[in-house]
Design a protein around this motif. Structure first.
Motif, short mmCIF file in Angstrom:
data_model
loop_
_atom_site.label_atom_id
_atom_site.label_comp_id
_atom_site.label_asym_id
_atom_site.label_seq_id
_atom_site.Cartn_x
_atom_site.Cartn_y
_atom_site.Cartn_z
N UNK A 235 0.81 -1.22 0.00
CA UNK A 235 0.00 0.00 0.00
C UNK A 235 0.84 1.27 0.00
N UNK A 236 2.12 1.15 0.33
CA UNK A 236 2.97 2.33 0.49
C UNK A 236 3.14 3.13 -0.81
N UNK A 237 3.36 2.51 -1.97
CA UNK A 237 3.51 3.33 -3.18
C UNK A 237 2.33 4.25 -3.45
N UNK A 238 1.10 3.76 -3.26
CA UNK A 238 -0.07 4.61 -3.45
C UNK A 238 -0.14 5.72 -2.40
N UNK A 239 0.16 5.36 -1.16
CA UNK A 239 0.14 6.35 -0.09
C UNK A 239 1.13 7.48 -0.34
N UNK A 240 2.27 7.15 -0.88
CA UNK A 240 3.37 8.12 -1.00
C UNK A 240 3.47 8.75 -2.38
N UNK A 241 2.56 8.41 -3.27
CA UNK A 241 2.70 8.84 -4.66
C UNK A 241 2.72 10.36 -4.84
N UNK A 242 2.08 11.10 -3.94
CA UNK A 242 2.05 12.55 -4.08
C UNK A 242 3.13 13.27 -3.29
N UNK A 243 4.00 12.53 -2.61
CA UNK A 243 5.03 13.13 -1.76
C UNK A 243 6.23 13.60 -2.58
N UNK A 244 6.84 14.65 -2.11
CA UNK A 244 8.05 15.17 -2.75
C UNK A 244 9.30 14.47 -2.24
N UNK A 245 9.23 14.00 -1.01
CA UNK A 245 10.39 13.37 -0.39
C UNK A 245 9.91 12.30 0.59
N UNK A 246 10.62 11.17 0.61
CA UNK A 246 10.30 10.08 1.53
C UNK A 246 11.58 9.69 2.27
N UNK A 247 11.52 9.73 3.60
CA UNK A 247 12.65 9.33 4.43
C UNK A 247 12.32 8.01 5.13
N UNK A 248 13.21 7.05 5.01
CA UNK A 248 13.08 5.78 5.72
C UNK A 248 14.11 5.79 6.85
N UNK A 249 13.63 5.71 8.09
CA UNK A 249 14.52 5.75 9.26
C UNK A 249 14.79 4.33 9.74
N UNK A 250 16.06 3.97 9.78
CA UNK A 250 16.47 2.64 10.24
C UNK A 250 17.36 2.78 11.46
N UNK A 251 17.35 1.75 12.33
CA UNK A 251 18.13 1.85 13.58
C UNK A 251 19.63 1.76 13.37
N UNK A 252 20.08 0.93 12.42
CA UNK A 252 21.51 0.77 12.20
C UNK A 252 21.74 0.12 10.85
N UNK A 253 22.88 0.37 10.26
CA UNK A 253 23.17 -0.19 8.94
C UNK A 253 23.17 -1.72 8.94
N UNK A 254 23.66 -2.33 9.99
CA UNK A 254 23.74 -3.79 10.02
C UNK A 254 22.39 -4.45 10.27
N UNK A 255 21.34 -3.63 10.46
CA UNK A 255 20.00 -4.20 10.66
C UNK A 255 19.19 -4.22 9.37
N UNK A 256 19.77 -3.70 8.29
CA UNK A 256 19.03 -3.57 7.05
C UNK A 256 18.49 -4.87 6.52
N UNK A 257 19.31 -5.92 6.50
CA UNK A 257 18.86 -7.20 5.97
C UNK A 257 17.78 -7.83 6.85
N UNK A 258 17.92 -7.68 8.17
CA UNK A 258 17.02 -8.34 9.11
C UNK A 258 15.58 -7.86 8.97
N UNK A 259 15.36 -6.62 8.66
CA UNK A 259 14.00 -6.08 8.61
C UNK A 259 13.49 -5.94 7.17
N UNK A 260 14.22 -6.49 6.23
CA UNK A 260 13.77 -6.42 4.85
C UNK A 260 13.81 -5.03 4.28
N UNK A 261 14.70 -4.20 4.79
CA UNK A 261 14.74 -2.82 4.36
C UNK A 261 15.10 -2.68 2.89
N UNK A 262 15.97 -3.53 2.40
CA UNK A 262 16.40 -3.39 1.01
C UNK A 262 15.24 -3.59 0.03
#
Length: 302
Positions: A235-262
């Motif tokens: 649902x996120x692409x539709x929700x964010x389609x009108x936004x000029x900027x989207x920031x994704x806040x993550x706790x740490x670089x080494x947590x990226x794989x664990x939460x499916x951030x990529x």
């Protein structure tokens, strides 16, 4: 040229916000409130003065001796439009040139961090949004994760319910907002904990698109920051389609794989464009006032 701006406003918080905002455009002005004691006497050196009055506090005839320069604080809709006041405070030939974009921006923040880290990040964003008439914050979150839970005239639930009306226009969002302690206009939290999700994705889609229309309107200069939590990835692409900027806040670089951030980053980048999506890690910024305070030892809050 030194001059005095005399603001008749009984609400000390509104006065402090006005003083800060007007002071940015008129740094040489003495800004005072006749209702407050212990005002600086430096305004005796000003060459002239302008008066701003709140009609809910005082009548224009009660300041008749200053009537020629009296400006009404609110417009006919009861809204304080600082851009109008800024242009009226000095004669047109002396008024400052305000360089501002024709429209505002709609920024979305998708946090996977503790709420205090999220809110510090949003506060930093707000500090970068200069010159707007209003900065609005919308929390598409649970009540527990919303920044502002205090009782007010409206709430996020009412806004989500009413925005589906055909008579609802983007500027109506302002009617549901109150000023919070950080300077945002916001409807605050939902009435019940999960109303954002229980009302259905269509309500949030409608409000997000209306918020984008408000930010991109040339009627007012408005910035909107939407905090997005708990929605399905599809649902996120539709929700964010009108936004000029989207920031994704993550706790740490080494947590990226664990939460499916990529996967999330890749999906949003394909839909919104690489220039629109930014990834930020809490280890890259610190608490204001304590530059040595790091968040790297915290886990993720969901």
């Amino acid at each position: 040229m030194a001059f005095t701006i005399r603001i008749y406003e009984t609400d000390c918080y509104i006065y402090s916000l006005l003083k800060r905002r007007l002071g940015e455009f008129y740094p040489d002005a003495y800004i005072v409130n006749p209702y407050l004691k212990d005002q600086d006497s430096e305004d005796i050196f000003s060459e002239y003065e302008r008066v701003i009055y709140d009609p809910s506090n005082i009548k224009e005839e009660d300041i008749s001796h200053l009537q020629a320069s009296a400006l009404r604080l609110t417009d006919d809709g009861g809204i304080i439009d600082c851009s109008r006041l800024i242009q009226l405070l000095l004669p047109s030939e002396d008024a400052p040139i305000i360089n501002q974009p024709a429209t505002g921006t709609h920024t979305a923040v998708i946090p996977f961090v503790y709420s205090d880290v999220r809110d510090r990040f949003v506060s930093d964003l707000e500090n970068e949004l200069k010159g707007a008439d209003f900065n609005i914050r919308l929390d598409f979150t649970t009540r527990l994760r919303s920044l502002w839970n205090r009782s007010s005239g409206s709430n996020m639930t009412a806004l989500l319910q009413d925005c589906r009306s055909r008579r609802f226009v983007p500027e109506d969002i302002l009617k549901y907002c109150n000023m919070d302690d950080s300077g945002f206009l916001t409807p605050g939290s939902c009435k019940n904990n999960d109303d954002v999700y229980d009302l259905g994705i269509e309500r949030s889609l409608t409000l997000m698109h209306l918020a984008s229309d408000l930010a991109h309107s040339n009627i007012r200069f408005v910035n909107v920051i939407s905090v997005i939590e708990g929605f399905r990835t599809k649902d996120l692409p539709d929700l964010l389609s009108g936004c000029d900027r989207v920031y994704i806040l993550l706790p740490a670089r080494n947590a990226g794989e664990d939460i499916g951030a990529k996967d999330l980053i890749s999906q949003l980048t394909k839909v919104l464009g690489k220039e629109c999506v930014s990834v930020c890690y809490e280890e890259d910024f610190t608490t204001k006032g304590n530059a040595d305070d790091s968040f790297t030892d915290r886990g993720m809050a969901v």
